[in-house]
Design a protein around this motif. Structure first.
Motif, PDB file in Angstrom:
ATOM      1  N   SER A   1       0.807  -1.239  -0.143  1.00 38.32           N
ATOM      2  CA  SER A   1       0.022  -0.150   0.037  1.00 38.32           C
ATOM      3  C   SER A   1       0.786   1.306  -0.137  1.00 38.32           C
ATOM      4  O   SER A   1       0.449   2.341  -0.510  1.00 38.32           O
ATOM      5  CB  SER A   1      -0.993  -0.012   1.256  1.00 38.32           C
ATOM      6  N   LEU A   2       2.013   1.359   0.754  1.00 34.53           N
ATOM      7  CA  LEU A   2       2.925   2.266   0.540  1.00 34.53           C
ATOM      8  C   LEU A   2       3.573   2.741  -0.670  1.00 34.53           C
ATOM      9  O   LEU A   2       3.801   3.882  -0.793  1.00 34.53           O
ATOM     10  CB  LEU A   2       4.059   2.184   1.659  1.00 34.53           C
ATOM     11  N   PHE A   3       3.537   1.701  -1.590  1.00 32.40           N
ATOM     12  CA  PHE A   3       3.871   1.990  -3.006  1.00 32.40           C
ATOM     13  C   PHE A   3       2.658   2.630  -3.902  1.00 32.40           C
ATOM     14  O   PHE A   3       2.919   3.161  -4.792  1.00 32.40           O
ATOM     15  CB  PHE A   3       4.554   0.767  -3.579  1.00 32.40           C
ATOM     16  N   MET A   4       1.392   1.892  -3.478  1.00 28.09           N
ATOM     17  CA  MET A   4       0.414   2.102  -4.499  1.00 28.09           C
ATOM     18  C   MET A   4      -0.329   3.541  -4.063  1.00 28.09           C
ATOM     19  O   MET A   4      -1.171   3.999  -4.675  1.00 28.09           O
ATOM     20  CB  MET A   4      -0.681   1.004  -4.243  1.00 28.09           C
ATOM     21  N   LEU A   5      -0.296   3.672  -2.727  1.00 27.36           N
ATOM     22  CA  LEU A   5      -1.144   4.979  -2.389  1.00 27.36           C
ATOM     23  C   LEU A   5      -0.153   6.034  -1.851  1.00 27.36           C
ATOM     24  O   LEU A   5       0.892   5.856  -1.498  1.00 27.36           O
ATOM     25  CB  LEU A   5      -2.075   4.683  -1.174  1.00 27.36           C
ATOM     26  N   ASP A   6      -0.664   7.475  -1.999  1.00 26.35           N
ATOM     27  CA  ASP A   6       0.045   8.406  -1.692  1.00 26.35           C
ATOM     28  C   ASP A   6      -0.692   9.242  -0.513  1.00 26.35           C
ATOM     29  O   ASP A   6      -1.845   8.863   0.094  1.00 26.35           O
ATOM     30  CB  ASP A   6      -0.160   9.538  -2.780  1.00 26.35           C
ATOM     31  N   GLY A   7       0.204   9.947   0.251  1.00 28.66           N
ATOM     32  CA  GLY A   7      -0.131  10.793   1.340  1.00 28.66           C
ATOM     33  C   GLY A   7      -0.276   9.912   2.641  1.00 28.66           C
ATOM     34  O   GLY A   7      -0.584  10.606   3.773  1.00 28.66           O
ATOM     35  N   ILE A   8       0.408   8.672   2.739  1.00 29.48           N
ATOM     36  CA  ILE A   8       0.630   8.053   4.108  1.00 29.48           C
ATOM     37  C   ILE A   8       1.801   8.689   4.891  1.00 29.48           C
ATOM     38  O   ILE A   8       2.757   8.874   4.420  1.00 29.48           O
ATOM     39  CB  ILE A   8       0.961   6.491   3.911  1.00 29.48           C
TER      40      ILE A   8
END
Length: 279
Positions: A128-135
């Motif tokens: 998810s850290l690679f797929m999603l932004d803003g974490i």
């Protein structure tokens, strides 16, 4: 070595062994992989949508909520199902026959379920850290929310599992769990729901685990869409701690009561009923 330390060591080793065995079982591996893939697909399709009133990705907002949900589900459902199954096959009866056996058994289950929580949530978090932004992860908050969440939910799972002698009936807890998840703001901000539903959700750990994980993984600006426009750390700490205290007091009493009722004849009767259902 004093009896308690010996029991703790035995229970820890048992839990560690059972955790290792989950990585060699096809069914257990499926239980790790299938929910992970499902959630990743859901978050991918939610990636293009925005949290109401912001430009922030709804998929990114869902990630910490899903991890909080995973902690709650694993802590309650997995332990409850495991207790019900091992009560039917006689594992609990054998543990009862050993000095401090029930305590060692419970410690082993806590180690097993805690390990499963860590492994399953890492499987979700890393891609998810690679797929999603803003974490934006705050590790201290992440750790205390997960630890306190486990302490709050594991006794609930132990209590529920002790109440069911038939593992097929234990599966009924999934229905209220799914309902609570739907109203706990896991996939959509709870502030958009009716006030009475918000009140119901805030009585249970799932909402607070989701909120705590969002506070640990999202920018502070996202607190604006939460109830009270705040992460409410003190309330999260208080509610989860209250559930933990109640669970720690109630679960041992329920488990002792269940263990006193266990006998060779009761296990044999349940096994006979199970064989009749199969045939």
């Amino acid at each position: 070595m004093n009896p308690f330390m010996a029991t703790f060591r035995t229970g820890f080793l048992r839990g560690r062994t059972e955790l290792k065995q989950t990585f060699t079982s096809g069914q257990d591996l499926w239980n790790y992989v299938f929910p992970t893939v499902t959630l990743l697909i859901v978050m991918f399709f939610m990636k293009g949508a925005a949290v109401p009133g912001t430009n922030f990705s709804l998929g990114s907002r869902t990630l910490p909520s899903a991890i909080g949900m995973g902690v709650a589900f694993t802590g309650m459902v997995t332990l409850a199902m495991g207790l019900a199954v091992e009560r039917e096959d006689g594992t609990l009866l054998r543990a009862k026959a050993i000095p401090n056996g029930m305590l060692g058994y419970l410690i082993g289950k806590i180690v097993l379920v805690s390990g499963m929580v860590v492994c399953s949530q890492v499987l979700i978090l890393v891609p998810s850290l690679f797929m999603l932004d803003g974490i934006d992860i705050k590790w201290f908050t992440l750790v205390w929310v997960v630890v306190l969440g486990l302490v709050a939910t594991l006794p609930i799972g132990a209590t529920i599992g002790s109440l069911f002698s038939n593992p097929r009936n234990a599966g009924l807890i999934m229905l209220p769990m799914i309902g609570l998840t739907a109203v706990s703001g896991i996939f959509y901000p709870i502030s958009s729901m009716p006030d009475w539903l918000q009140g119901v959700a805030q009585l249970f750990p799932i909402y607070w685990l989701g909120l705590g994980m969002r506070s640990a993984m999202l920018p502070d600006s996202l607190s604006a869409v939460e109830i009270g426009e705040s992460w409410r750390h003190l309330e999260t700490l208080g509610v989860l701690a209250a559930w933990a205290v109640v669970g720690i007091l109630v679960a041992p009493m329920v488990m002792r009561r269940m263990a006193r009722r266990e006998s060779g004849s009761s296990v044999a009767a349940r096994r006979e009923r199970a064989l009749q259902r199969v045939t």
